[in-house]
Every structure is written in C-alpha cells, then in structure tokens.
Design an enzyme around this catalytic site. Sequence first.
Site, PDB file in Angstrom:
ATOM      1  N   ALA A   1       2.911  -1.211  -6.520  1.00 36.34           N
ATOM      2  CA  ALA A   1       1.998  -0.352  -5.748  1.00 36.34           C
ATOM      3  C   ALA A   1       1.294   0.647  -6.665  1.00 36.34           C
ATOM      4  CB  ALA A   1       2.764   0.334  -4.625  1.00 36.34           C
ATOM      5  N   ARG A   2       1.932   1.778  -6.901  1.00 36.95           N
ATOM      6  CA  ARG A   2       1.375   2.761  -7.821  1.00 36.95           C
ATOM      7  C   ARG A   2       2.527   3.478  -8.520  1.00 36.95           C
ATOM      8  NH1 ARG A   2      -2.723   0.435  -7.406  1.00 36.95           N
ATOM      9  NH2 ARG A   2      -4.763   1.188  -6.729  1.00 36.95           N
TER      10      ARG A   2
ATOM     11  N   GLU B   1      -1.595   4.903 -17.010  1.00 39.08           N
ATOM     12  CA  GLU B   1      -2.057   3.562 -17.405  1.00 39.08           C
ATOM     13  C   GLU B   1      -3.391   3.695 -18.123  1.00 39.08           C
ATOM     14  OE1 GLU B   1      -2.334   1.102 -13.925  1.00 39.08           O
ATOM     15  OE2 GLU B   1      -0.238   1.393 -13.393  1.00 39.08           O
TER      16      GLU B   1
ATOM     17  N   HIS C   1      -0.184  -3.985 -14.923  1.00 38.71           N
ATOM     18  CA  HIS C   1      -1.002  -3.844 -13.704  1.00 38.71           C
ATOM     19  C   HIS C   1      -1.897  -5.072 -13.482  1.00 38.71           C
ATOM     20  CE1 HIS C   1      -2.888  -0.699 -10.794  1.00 38.71           C
ATOM     21  NE2 HIS C   1      -2.928  -1.923 -10.284  1.00 38.71           N
TER      22      HIS C   1
HETATM   23  C1  8YV Z   1      -5.978  -3.176  -9.549  1.00 45.72           C
HETATM   24  C2  8YV Z   1      -4.990  -2.520  -7.420  1.00 45.72           C
HETATM   25  O1  8YV Z   1      -6.597  -2.020  -9.298  1.00 45.72           O
HETATM   26  O2  8YV Z   1      -6.501  -3.086  -5.709  1.00 45.72           O
HETATM   27  C3  8YV Z   1      -5.681  -2.281  -6.137  1.00 45.72           C
HETATM   28  O3  8YV Z   1      -5.441  -1.224  -5.528  1.00 45.72           O
HETATM   29  O4  8YV Z   1      -4.145  -1.795  -7.811  1.00 45.72           O
HETATM   30  C4  8YV Z   1      -5.306  -3.683  -8.291  1.00 45.72           C
HETATM   31  O5  8YV Z   1      -6.001  -4.648  -7.657  1.00 45.72           O
HETATM   32  C5  8YV Z   1      -6.872  -4.190 -10.127  1.00 45.72           C
HETATM   33  O6  8YV Z   1      -6.035  -4.884 -10.937  1.00 45.72           O
HETATM   34  C6  8YV Z   1      -8.070  -3.648 -10.865  1.00 45.72           C
HETATM   35  O7  8YV Z   1      -7.742  -3.272 -12.147  1.00 45.72           O
END
Ligand code: 8YV
Length: 319
Positions: free
Chosen positions: A238-239, A268, A286
Amino acid sequence: MSKPRLVVAPGLPKAVFESLPERFDPIGGDRNMTVDEALSQVERHQAEALLVSHRHKMTADAIARLPARVKVLATVTVGYDHIDVPAAKAKGLTVTNTPDVLTDCTADMAMLLMLAACRRAAEAEQLMRKGWRQSFGMGEFLGLQVTGKRLGIFGMGRIGQAMAQRARGFNMQILYSNRSRLKPDLEAGAQYFADLKEMLPHCDILAIHAPASAATEKVINAETLALLPKGAVLVNTARGSLVDEDALLDALKSGHLFAAGLDVFRSEPDYDTRFADLPNVFLTPHIGSATVETRNAMGFRALDNVAAVCSGAGAIDPV
Ligand code: 8YV
C-alpha cells in the site's frame, strides 16, 4: 476544435505515449519530469491539464503555482496521497485517479510478497546465485506454509478484496479490518474487526491494503506489531507511511516477526537500506502495478479522465 494542451510529468508506457497526439496537444510523457519542470512546462505550454504520478508531490504550494487555466490534475495512480486534494479543490481543479485497473495486479504482488516472505525466497535466490553447493537436511531452510493460515487484511477496498479472493484459493482463513463492514456477499465469510488492534492477535499474516492518510500514518508501530503473534509475517503493497520502519526493523531482527514482504517504503526511491541487511525481508521497488497490461490501462484511464474533463463531460474518476 483544438486539442486540449496537456503536460505529462511521468514517463509513460510506449503505447500510451504514442497515443497522446490522437487526443491531445502534449508535452512530455517520454521521461520523468520533476514537479518544478512540470510546472514550468504547464506555464510555457499554456496547458489546461497536468498528468502526474505518485513521485510528483503536489503540495498546496505546487498547486498554488498552477495557472487558473488548468482544469484538471490527473494522477496515473489509484493512491492520491501525493496530492493536496483540499488545496486543489479550493482552486477549482478537478482531481482524478485510476481505480479498478490496477486491482488485480497489486493483489498479485501482495500474494507474491506473502509467498516469498513465508518461503524465504530472498535467501533461496541469493544462495542459488552464489552457486548453491551445499546440501540441506530435512530440518533446514524451512519456511512457513501459507495453506490454512489466518490472513488479516487491513483495508478491505478493491485491492484488499482481490487479495482475499486469491488467498481463499490457498484455503486461508480471511480476517479483515476496515472503516466499515462489507455486505455479506462481498465479505464471503471473512471475519470483520472494527478495531485493527482486536484483529492483530489472530493474524498469522498481515497484509496492508489501506490508503495513506493522517489516520493511517504509522498505524503499524511497536505497539501494534507487538499484538501480532510471534512468528507472524507482514506484507505491504500500500504505502510505506502506514509503517513505523524502525519498529518494523526491530520486530524483524528480534524474530518477533518471521518475515516481511515489502513493495513500498516511507522514503522512495531512497528507501531505508537497513532492510536489505536482513535475510528475512523480501524487497521489491514499488512495482505493484508494473505489468505492461496494467501500466497501459492506468495510463489510458488517466488520459480518458483528462479528455472527459476537458470536453466538459466531467471526470470518470473524480477524487
Ligand atoms: C504506483 C501506486 O504509484 O497507483 C498507485 O497508487 O502506488 C502504484 O501504481 C505506480 O507504480 C506508479 O509509479
């Protein structure tokens, strides 16, 4: 009618990039711009729309620098914690994201991390690259079986539900904690806990699928990690902001956690490399949504949103 002028801040997948001129008068999309660069391009190109990714921190300051002509701020991601949405709305901007299209891919990644962490894939892979050349007894190199285990899902939105669906295929028992309880057909026998802390002692594996917000900041910390049974496994697609990484490192080092599978980090791409020193962590950069199909779908969905707003039809995925 002239095509909407669009600034694309992230480098896009080839098919999405090549489609840009069909519907837009575009700048960018061939490389990653910084926020500063994107804002300058918006000015120079007299753009009505700006496309960003999660690496572009659209703070209130950045949003204040957007000219009044800009109608839509579209992110190619489903998460929108990198955008100060109240500031954007106060300025009259439409903010859009890309739900649905990355659900399966991200849940696949969570399964991959869960299996890899439980089965010690990082250590196994490293050993093979060093040449293997040592035999193991029956009691060596043992991981955890996932079949029949209790999977706790924190955040039972689209991706959490897709994770549950996959885990049922492994005969796992599903527990979940979410702001609201799902309807019985969506719940499909999963056990609901209104309070995360109530669920944690019952989880063999905890998978995080909740969005980043002030309410979820460091929700996984020393206190909550201690509530997991000894030998539990943590998975995060997720985050990173949901996790207190110092506390997680401690839990992994002490053996309170058997392992973790992590695709996201507080910082990141400059993640905390203390994780890389631990054999019981499976790490990915990620890439939860990183397949050709899904990245194309995310890009096209973001562009559909921009086109819809610029045509006056209204956003498909307003935030
Ligand atoms: C990444 C994501 O951001 O959609 C999201 O919220 O975390 C992922 O899809 C994607 O890898 C772009 O870098």
